[in-house]
Design a protein around this motif. Structure first.
Motif, PDB file in Angstrom:
ATOM      1  N   PHE A 182       0.852  -1.189   0.000  1.00 22.01           N
ATOM      2  CA  PHE A 182       0.000   0.000   0.000  1.00 22.01           C
ATOM      3  C   PHE A 182       0.890   1.241   0.000  1.00 22.01           C
ATOM      4  CE2 PHE A 182      -1.929  -3.420   2.358  1.00 22.01           C
ATOM      5  CZ  PHE A 182      -3.244  -3.471   1.914  1.00 22.01           C
ATOM      6  N   GLU A 183       0.412   2.261  -0.676  1.00 24.04           N
ATOM      7  CA  GLU A 183       1.196   3.494  -0.775  1.00 24.04           C
ATOM      8  C   GLU A 183       0.310   4.695  -0.475  1.00 24.04           C
ATOM      9  OE1 GLU A 183       3.777   3.302  -4.359  1.00 24.04           O
ATOM     10  OE2 GLU A 183       3.188   5.392  -4.577  1.00 24.04           O
ATOM     11  N   PRO A 204       7.020   7.817  -0.796  1.00 24.27           N
ATOM     12  CA  PRO A 204       5.788   7.729  -0.017  1.00 24.27           C
ATOM     13  C   PRO A 204       5.891   6.739   1.139  1.00 24.27           C
ATOM     14  CG  PRO A 204       5.591   6.357  -1.958  1.00 24.27           C
ATOM     15  CD  PRO A 204       6.915   7.084  -2.070  1.00 24.27           C
ATOM     16  N   TYR A 205       5.013   6.942   2.125  1.00 23.52           N
ATOM     17  CA  TYR A 205       4.827   5.985   3.214  1.00 23.52           C
ATOM     18  C   TYR A 205       4.281   4.702   2.581  1.00 23.52           C
ATOM     19  CZ  TYR A 205       3.350   4.618   8.018  1.00 23.52           C
ATOM     20  OH  TYR A 205       3.184   4.014   9.237  1.00 23.52           O
ATOM     21  N   VAL A 206       4.923   3.588   2.923  1.00 25.77           N
ATOM     22  CA  VAL A 206       4.538   2.304   2.325  1.00 25.77           C
ATOM     23  C   VAL A 206       4.263   1.291   3.426  1.00 25.77           C
ATOM     24  CG1 VAL A 206       5.424   0.335   0.988  1.00 25.77           C
ATOM     25  CG2 VAL A 206       5.847   2.669   0.195  1.00 25.77           C
ATOM     26  N   GLU A 207       3.219   0.507   3.263  1.00 26.76           N
ATOM     27  CA  GLU A 207       2.975  -0.609   4.182  1.00 26.76           C
ATOM     28  C   GLU A 207       2.653  -1.859   3.386  1.00 26.76           C
ATOM     29  OE1 GLU A 207       3.333  -2.085   6.756  1.00 26.76           O
ATOM     30  OE2 GLU A 207       4.292  -0.494   7.864  1.00 26.76           O
ATOM     31  N   SER A 253      -4.568   7.506   3.743  1.00 24.23           N
ATOM     32  CA  SER A 253      -4.659   8.238   2.463  1.00 24.23           C
ATOM     33  C   SER A 253      -4.016   7.456   1.321  1.00 24.23           C
ATOM     34  CB  SER A 253      -4.028   9.632   2.608  1.00 24.23           C
ATOM     35  OG  SER A 253      -4.637  10.320   3.681  1.00 24.23           O
ATOM     36  N   ILE A 254      -4.579   6.265   1.075  1.00 18.14           N
ATOM     37  CA  ILE A 254      -3.989   5.312   0.121  1.00 18.14           C
ATOM     38  C   ILE A 254      -4.274   5.712  -1.331  1.00 18.14           C
ATOM     39  CG2 ILE A 254      -4.111   2.905  -0.687  1.00 18.14           C
ATOM     40  CD1 ILE A 254      -4.916   2.184   2.246  1.00 18.14           C
TER      41      ILE A 254
END
Ligand code: MTE
Length: 333
Positions: A182-183, A204-207, A253-254
């Motif tokens: 997910f980004e 970006p924040y990534v999970e 905020s994906i």
């Protein structure tokens, strides 16, 4: 979540429905004794739920969905909800700054309309989907979940969302799909934390999740909380919620969801792999290298009444234990 120091803790006018109209309808239903329609929550909790909720204009797609919400689909028993004010003013959203008040202060700059999510990778049906198109096929459910942050605080939040599995099934994952990545959106001009020269995060924040975790019925995409559209500081317009994992897995905020064969490199694991693992399952038996995870501060609390309670394995969601049978949770933290 700090790396080397202790934690501190546009819609058009015509497109919107005043949230107050909706909220007053909810109150009316409660006053009229509509408890059955609300699920099995005690009247006291139900009647208190929407008090002091800041009204917000809801986009048309959200207003349409409210008519058919399954209220109280999952509830935490006797645990009290964390007040709306705390849920929306004590946040982690590093794109807007590192202090807990920064997201509430600055996230109004986040442009959430129009919004689209790219779904790609190992799926038969990749594509860029508008937010309305993405949410449209799914009934929203109210899921009241505990949120346990790796920093040691926790909340109880009434989310509105739908199972991630339902979305993934529509994209038709192929046999190669073993993980989901997910980004979060990156827009420096809207995000003070991204502009800051001090941030260690490589945006970006990534999970990421393992496929079976992503398909688990408890894993949801949230579009609202407290019966209203998601506030920007909580990850509008679409965020992940994985209640048995530390909060940093619940990415906000994906804008992109990719199905992958390999385990993705995630933000916090990439920054400090000794401190934050890919799995990040809530576990009182595995301490963070710099603090204990045995207990948590349930918000709200105060200096003199910190409201400390024991932390539970998998944050109390025992039904996920089978996902990890045979896995050494000390090694795969
Ligand atoms: N998602 C993004 N994009 N950026 C972040 O900084 N912080 C995470 C998670 N999702 C974060 C994020 C952390 S550390 C936590 S604890 C939760 O969001 C907090 O969610 P809340 O602010 O809605 O309580």
């Amino acid at each position: 979540m700090l790396i080397k120091s202790p934690p501190t803790s546009a819609e058009r006018e015509s497109d919107v429905t005043p949230e107050a109209v909706y909220l007053s309808r909810r109150r009316f239903m409660i006053a009229a004794g509509g408890l059955a329609a609300m699920g099995a929550l005690p009247l006291r909790a139900e009647s208190q739920r929407y008090v002091d909720v800041e009204p917000a204009a809801a986009p048309a797609w959200f207003a349409d969905k409210l008519a058919e919400v399954r209220w109280g689909a999952i509830t935490p028993g006797e645990e009290a909800l964390t007040p709306f004010k705390d849920v929306t003013h004590y946040n982690n959203f590093y794109e807007f700054g590192t202090s807990k008040g920064d997201p509430a202060r600055y996230a109004d700059k986040l442009e959430v309309e129009p919004w689209a999510v790219m779904i790609d990778g190992a799926v038969a049906k990749p594509g860029l989907v508008s937010l309305g198109g993405l949410v449209g096929p799914h009934q929203l459910e109210e899921r009241i979940y505990r949120l346990r942050c790796v920093e040691g605080w926790s909340m109880v939040i009434p989310w509105l969302g739908f199972p991630l599995s339902a979305l993934l099934k529509l994209a038709e994952p192929t046999g190669q799909a073993k993980y989901v990545r997910f980004e979060t959106k990156v827009a420096a001009e809207q995000m003070a934390g991204v502009r800051s020269g001090f941030s260690l995060i490589d945006w970006p924040y990534v999970e990421g999740l393992r496929m079976d975790e992503a398909m688990h019925p408890l894993t949801i995409l949230a579009v609202g909380l407290y019966g209203r559209v998601l506030p920007n500081q909580n990850g509008a317009p679409l965020r992940l919620v994985v209640p048995w994992k530390y909060g940093f897995k619940s990415i906000k905020s994906i804008v992109r969801i990719s199905l992958l064969e390999e385990q993705p490199r995630t933000t916090w694991e990439g920054l400090a792999p000794d401190e934050y693992g890919f799995y990040a399952n809530v576990n009182p038996g595995v301490d963070h290298p710099r603090w204990s995870q045995a207990n948590e501060r349930r918000l709200p609390g105060s200096l003199f009444r910190p409201n400390v309670i024991p932390t539970r394995l998998f944050n109390g969601y025992d039904e996920v234990a089978a996902l990890y049978s045979g896995l050494d949770l000390r090694r795969y933290y």
